[in-house]
Design an enzyme around this catalytic site. Structure first.
Site, PDB file in Angstrom:
ATOM      1  CG  LEU A 348      -1.950  -1.125   1.312  1.00 25.28           C
ATOM      2  CD1 LEU A 348      -2.698  -1.058   2.629  1.00 25.28           C
ATOM      3  CD2 LEU A 348      -2.924  -1.042   0.146  1.00 25.28           C
ATOM      4  N   GLY A 349       2.040   1.188   0.582  1.00 26.80           N
ATOM      5  CA  GLY A 349       2.901   2.368   0.644  1.00 26.80           C
ATOM      6  C   GLY A 349       4.093   2.093   1.533  1.00 26.80           C
ATOM      7  N   GLY A 351       7.144   4.352   4.108  1.00 24.29           N
ATOM      8  CA  GLY A 351       7.536   5.621   4.706  1.00 24.29           C
ATOM      9  C   GLY A 351       8.740   5.453   5.590  1.00 24.29           C
ATOM     10  N   GLY A 352       8.892   6.380   6.531  1.00 21.50           N
ATOM     11  CA  GLY A 352      10.096   6.423   7.341  1.00 21.50           C
ATOM     12  C   GLY A 352      10.326   5.188   8.178  1.00 21.50           C
ATOM     13  CG  PHE A 353       9.019   4.270  11.970  1.00 19.72           C
ATOM     14  CD1 PHE A 353       9.486   3.537  13.040  1.00 19.72           C
ATOM     15  CD2 PHE A 353       9.111   5.647  12.009  1.00 19.72           C
ATOM     16  CE1 PHE A 353      10.024   4.166  14.142  1.00 19.72           C
ATOM     17  CE2 PHE A 353       9.641   6.280  13.102  1.00 19.72           C
ATOM     18  CZ  PHE A 353      10.106   5.551  14.176  1.00 19.72           C
ATOM     19  CB  VAL A 356       1.698   0.078   4.888  1.00 17.72           C
ATOM     20  CG1 VAL A 356       0.316  -0.328   5.404  1.00 17.72           C
ATOM     21  CG2 VAL A 356       2.356   1.060   5.845  1.00 17.72           C
ATOM     22  CE  LYS A 370       4.948   2.456   8.928  1.00 14.91           C
ATOM     23  NZ  LYS A 370       4.620   3.881   9.041  1.00 14.91           N
ATOM     24  CG  ASP A 466       5.273  11.324  10.826  1.00 13.92           C
ATOM     25  OD1 ASP A 466       5.679  12.405  10.358  1.00 13.92           O
ATOM     26  OD2 ASP A 466       5.401  10.245  10.235  1.00 13.92           O
TER      27      ASP A 466
END
Length: 669
Positions: A348-349, A351-353, A356, A370, A466
């Protein structure tokens, strides 16, 4: 004398011609077995007399028209009444459908239209074009945000566009109760529809099959059909379409007249029956059973051989202190299966951590998982405790966090799946239709309400740390829900948070984070950057722009100084725009990003500003701290390209140290 008789004869003949023409466009079909209709696409008349518009296949459309045009001699006689019975039957194993429409069209040829949400009426080029010469009464069973649909079960009046000039949830007026009763279009049950036009007013009335026509119409709208059809001629019929949402669409009977008085009533006892579609369930053959048994034996042997290997592969970390969190813990194996092995097709995407993935659990339905990289064992107990506490918080504008899983050097966070993705997809992706101002403001209010609950209404103060568009998810109704609590921290009300971590995303991080650490004022700063991001349609930091436009806070403030604050709004914004509301939100964004933390409002005040129950303070672009944006950069230089930059941060809580690494992308992810 002879001349008088001749004149009477001419008048009599003309009268007969008018009566004949009128009779040609007045009819009643109790089933369509003998009807001579024009059909195209997948539309056809079944042997039992049922008119089928779609056949249960995807990405299809069908049309059916009465072949003779409906003509009027003058605008004053521009009237008609029609009565039809339809049934929208869900296809087993599929969700919903795209509905049908009763159509008035200058042409019977709609083959260039698209299926799916266009209902077989328009395509992307003809949608909204006055040259379409088309009016429709839509019975829509899918929510299309691009057309500002009100819900997935509504009736609308369309003129040359699927953005209805009038719409309302599907219902009928109950004479017994004296009020409207909801009616489900996609139920499979026959529904009666009346469409009456006269005196430049179009009325639409609905009712279940065995109920007489209600005295009150469901929908009534003034409309001059002679403007849409200047030739005073149009064809009447039906259109249906499917996409990935599939249903069977039927018309059981149809009558038409030039006025309500002469409209013939359909005989419901003569209407054809609607078929009930069931999933095919054929018993397996003996050969198939034997093959399945042999296959089961082979699989069993293979599983036995791989048992030890798989146990090691799915090995999890379980410690004594985790027993109290049992209901919130998922097995790694279940999550692995739910996400099809964390397949990239379900990504789905990222990011920083971490990344997902979309998944499906039998007990929870669709979920989002995630994967958070986490090598440090110190502080894990505190982190898991806060994740579980987060899952216990219930708010309509927060993405529900269902639980977690620990395995080796990673932590997996499980939350509900939001079908419409994240807000940033609608702000920065040209393939998605841009949101109207009304929808953007509603989403802003949703997130403000969630943050206010986290700061003041939860048992402990919750710092999100965030807040940004990519962390705002959209549910089925496009309501805003705050998600991604991987950086969230708790502390007691009235006490300072025991954290000195500077984590987050450039452009959303308050300047004081590096020195005083996170607090509610730093969350307010991030929310202010989010306000500007949503209203302006750009990210808080855009290194690709000219220097004076890099940072959204400074740029919006400069627009204000130049008396062109409204010019900072997203130029792609659709629909009506309230200049007063846009300016208020932009000013509120600058107030929230004030360089002086003590001058920022609380989330409680922000909610009141947005709801109009409290006036915004009297500020100007020259007020103390307004527009004084100092980007927090852990490093030596501001970002000059959308390349990846890594920051190492640490936080302490309850004498435990939690070490993380946050990958912050220059494009704001």
């Amino acid at each position: 004398m002879a001349q008088g008789l001749h004149l009477i004869w001419v008048i009599f003949c003309l009268h007969l011609i008018c009566i004949s023409s009128q009779q040609e466009t007045e009819f009643i079909f109790n089933g369509f077995g003998q009807a001579d209709l024009y059909t195209d696409g997948v539309a056809k008349i079944l042997p039992n007399g049922l008119l089928q518009l779609t056949d249960g296949s995807g990405q299809k459309m069908g049309h059916a028209f009465f072949k003779k045009p409906f003509e009027f001699k003058s605008p004053r006689s521009f009237s008609f009444s029609t009565h039809f019975v339809c049934a929208l039957v869900p296809k087993p194993g599929f969700i919903g459908g795209h509905g049908i429409a009763f159509v008035l069209s200058a042409s019977m040829d709609l083959t260039q239209a698209d299926a799916t949400q266009f209902l077989g009426l328009f395509n992307i080029s003809t949608q909204g074009s006055p040259s379409s010469h088309l009016v429709a009464v839509e019975l829509d069973t899918a929510l299309s945000a691009e057309f500002d649909d009100i819900d997935a079960n509504h009736v609308g009046i369309d003129v040359n566009s699927l953005m209805s000039i009038a719409s309302t949830p599907a219902a009928y007026f109950s004479e017994i109760d004296g009020e409207n009763k909801s009616i489900k279009l996609l139920s499979g049950d026959p529904i009666q529809v009346w469409v009456d036009y006269g005196g430049n007013v179009l009325n639409v009335t609905l009712a279940p099959l065995k109920i007489q026509k209600p005295s009150r119409p469901l929908l009534s709208r003034s409309i001059n059909l002679s403007e849409t059809f200047p030739d005073r001629k149009f064809f009447l019929g039906f259109s249906g379409a499917t996409g990935t949402l599939i249903s069977y669409q039927y018309i059981l009977g149809w009558s038409l007249s030039r006025n309500k008085v002469s409209l013939q009533t359909l005989d419901v006892t003569k209407l054809p029956r609607v078929p009930r579609h069931r999933a095919k369930n054929k018993g397996p053959s003996v050969v198939l059973i034997v093959l399945l048994i042999l296959l089961a034996i082979i699989v069993f042997l293979a599983l036995g051989a791989a048992y030890v290997y798989r146990r090691r592969k799915y090995a999890e970390i379980r410690e004594e202190w985790e027993k109290e969190y049992g209901p919130h813990r998922f097995s790694y194996k279940d999550l692995y299966i739910a996400t099809n092995g964390f397949n990239k097709d379900g990504l789905l995407g990222k990011g920083g951590f971490g990344k997902v993935y979309k998944g499906t659990l039998p007990s929870k339905g669709q979920i989002a998982v995630k994967r958070v990289s986490h090598d440090a064992e110190e502080g894990m107990k505190q982190f898991v405790a806060e994740i579980v506490s987060m899952g216990n918080l219930k708010h309509k504008n927060m993405v529900p966090l269902l639980g977690y899983c620990r395995r080796k050097g990673e932590l997996l966070l499980v939350s509900e799946y939001m079908p419409n993705g994240s807000l940033d997809q609608y702000l920065f992706n040209d393939e998605k239709p841009p949101f109207s101002w009304r929808r953007r403001l509603l989403i802003i209010k949703d997130i403000a309400t969630a943050l206010n609950y986290m700061h003041t209404g939860a048992p402990q103060v919750v710092l999100h740390r965030d807040i940004k568009a990519s962390n705002v998810m959209l549910d089925t109704e496009f309501n805003g829900r705050l998600g991604d609590f991987g950086m969230a921290r708790f502390h007691d009300h009235g006490k300072d948070p025991a954290t000195t971590a500077a984590v987050g995303t450039i452009g959303y991080m308050a300047p004081e984070l590096a020195t005083v650490g996170a607090c509610t004022a730093t969350d307010v700063y991030g929310f202010g950057a989010f306000l500007l991001e949503v209203t302006c349609g750009r990210r808080p930091v855009e290194p690709g722009l000219s220097a004076e436009r890099w940072y959204i806070v400074k740029w919006v403030c400069e627009c204000w100084k130049m008396a062109s604050l409204l010019g900072a709004r997203d130029p792609r914004m659709r629909g009506e725009i309230s200049a007063e509301e846009v300016e208020m939100v932009l000013k509120l964004g600058l107030l929230c990003t004030n360089g002086v933390p003590d001058l920022r409002p609380s989330m409680e005040d922000i909610v009141q500003y947005l709801n109009g129950s409290l006036e915004l303070p009297d500020i100007s672009p020259n007020s103390p701290g307004i527009g004084s944006f100092t980007p927090l950069i852990i490093g030596s230089n501001p970002p000059v390209s959308p390349s990846t930059k890594t920051f190492y941060t640490s936080s302490s809580a309850n004498d435990s140290t939690f070490v993380t690494h946050s990958i912050i992308h220059g494009d704001g992810r």
